[in-house]
Design an enzyme around this catalytic site. Structure first.
Site, short mmCIF file in Angstrom:
data_model
loop_
_atom_site.label_atom_id
_atom_site.label_comp_id
_atom_site.label_asym_id
_atom_site.label_seq_id
_atom_site.Cartn_x
_atom_site.Cartn_y
_atom_site.Cartn_z
N VAL A 78 -35.89 17.22 0.82
CA VAL A 78 -36.21 15.84 1.24
C VAL A 78 -35.14 14.88 0.74
O VAL A 78 -34.89 14.79 -0.47
CB VAL A 78 -37.59 15.40 0.69
CG1 VAL A 78 -37.94 13.99 1.17
CG2 VAL A 78 -38.67 16.39 1.09
N THR A 79 -34.49 14.14 1.65
CA THR A 79 -33.51 13.12 1.24
C THR A 79 -34.23 11.79 1.06
O THR A 79 -35.30 11.55 1.62
CB THR A 79 -32.38 12.96 2.27
OG1 THR A 79 -32.87 12.28 3.44
CG2 THR A 79 -31.79 14.30 2.68
N ALA A 114 -35.65 10.90 -1.56
CA ALA A 114 -36.91 11.30 -2.19
C ALA A 114 -37.27 10.47 -3.42
O ALA A 114 -38.33 10.65 -4.00
CB ALA A 114 -36.86 12.78 -2.56
N SER A 150 -37.96 7.28 -3.62
CA SER A 150 -38.89 6.15 -3.42
C SER A 150 -39.49 6.19 -2.02
O SER A 150 -39.07 6.99 -1.18
CB SER A 150 -38.16 4.81 -3.62
OG SER A 150 -37.19 4.64 -2.61
N SER A 182 -37.39 4.48 13.16
CA SER A 182 -38.13 3.24 12.90
C SER A 182 -38.51 2.60 14.21
O SER A 182 -37.78 2.71 15.21
CB SER A 182 -37.24 2.27 12.11
OG SER A 182 -37.83 0.98 12.10
N TYR A 189 -29.19 -1.87 11.41
CA TYR A 189 -30.30 -0.94 11.14
C TYR A 189 -30.95 -0.43 12.43
O TYR A 189 -31.17 0.77 12.60
CB TYR A 189 -31.33 -1.64 10.25
CG TYR A 189 -32.48 -0.77 9.81
CD1 TYR A 189 -32.34 0.12 8.75
CD2 TYR A 189 -33.73 -0.86 10.43
CE1 TYR A 189 -33.40 0.92 8.33
CE2 TYR A 189 -34.79 -0.08 10.01
CZ TYR A 189 -34.62 0.81 8.96
OH TYR A 189 -35.67 1.59 8.56
N SER A 227 -28.88 2.05 14.29
CA SER A 227 -28.73 3.28 13.48
C SER A 227 -29.95 4.17 13.66
O SER A 227 -29.85 5.40 13.74
CB SER A 227 -28.50 2.95 12.00
OG SER A 227 -29.69 2.58 11.34
N THR A 281 -43.38 -0.18 1.49
CA THR A 281 -42.39 0.55 0.70
C THR A 281 -41.48 -0.47 0.02
O THR A 281 -41.53 -1.66 0.35
CB THR A 281 -41.49 1.44 1.59
OG1 THR A 281 -40.70 0.60 2.44
CG2 THR A 281 -42.30 2.41 2.44
#
Length: 246
Positions: A12-13, A15, A17, A144, A157, A160, A192
């Site tokens: 998991v990248t 990871a 937060s 997203s 963003y 991307s 988050t």
């Protein structure tokens, strides 16, 4: 639920937060051994320390925008576990928001290098290892909703993350013959560290536009990632699942 991913090695990248941290927790809950990577090693270590399972989890420092950093970590993982992961989750991501008329070119490059190129580099290197090991597997990319809706101040963003969705479709076609599935999750606004900086009046506006009238929780994204990582989604490939509250 606890045995759904037992015997699997998950990578998991991002990871340290947010969605990456909670995804690590849920994959471990479901039986996977987790390799938690983040460019902030202390944060990745904190994620591993919070896992309530006895599996041989590790935390490693990695910069997804650097192919050298990724290959070093891939070597370390395969040396330790004698195999590559069969679950790869690309959740590392950054924002550098500003109106396009004020945005420095460096902020555009930074976001694209981490969010888009970083995902590409991980898919390429870890995908190659998975194909060569002939073990099959599942790769999940985090996009997203602003990839689809656009969002003021995110001319870096938003594209991307749109690129991540397009890339998911392409790589799913390329890896499918090796029994490696590639899918994307498309979160809405989630509680988050990334959304903590959003002004309250903007949050209120977002909530009014959401059918469920609230922000999502990282767990609600991680549950979908865990599903896509498991054999329960064995015929889901090259798709994007919106998790936005409607």
């Amino acid at each position: 639920m606890s045995g759904l991913l037992s015997g699997r090695l998950a990578f998991v990248t991002g990871a340290g937060s947010g969605i990456g941290r909670v995804t690590s927790q849920l994959l471990a809950r479901d039986g996977a051994t987790v390799v938690a990577v983040d460019r902030n090693l202390d944060a990745a270590n904190a994620t591993i320390e919070a896992l309530n399972t006895k599996n041989d989890h590790i935390a490693l420092e990695m910069d997804v925008s650097s192919s050298d950093s990724i290959s070093k970590v891939l070597r370390a993982v395969t040396e330790k576990y004698k195999r590559p992961p069969t679950i790869v989750v690309n959740s590392a991501g950054i924002t550098r928001d500003n109106f396009i008329l004020k945005m420095p070119e460096a902020d555009f490059d930074a976001v694209v290098n981490v969010n888009l190129k970083g995902t590409w580099l991980v898919l390429q290197q870890f995908g190659k290892a998975m194909v060569e090991h002939n073990s099959g597997g599942s790769m999940v990319n985090v996009s997203s909703i602003v990839a689809r809706s656009g969002n003021m101040g995110q001319s870096n963003y938003s594209p991307s993350k749109a690129g991540v969705e397009a890339m998911t479709k392409v790589v799913a076609r390329e890896f499918g013959r090796y029994n490696v599935r590639v899918n994307a999750v498309v979160p809405g606004f989630i509680e988050t560290p990334m959304t903590e900086t959003v002004p309250q009046k903007v949050k209120d506006m977002v909530i009014m536009q959401c059918a469920l009238r609230r922000f999502g929780k990282p767990e609600e994204i991680a549950e979908v990632i865990s599903f896509l990582a498991s054999d329960r989604s064995s015929y889901i490939n090259g798709t994007s699942i919106e998790v936005t509250g409607g």
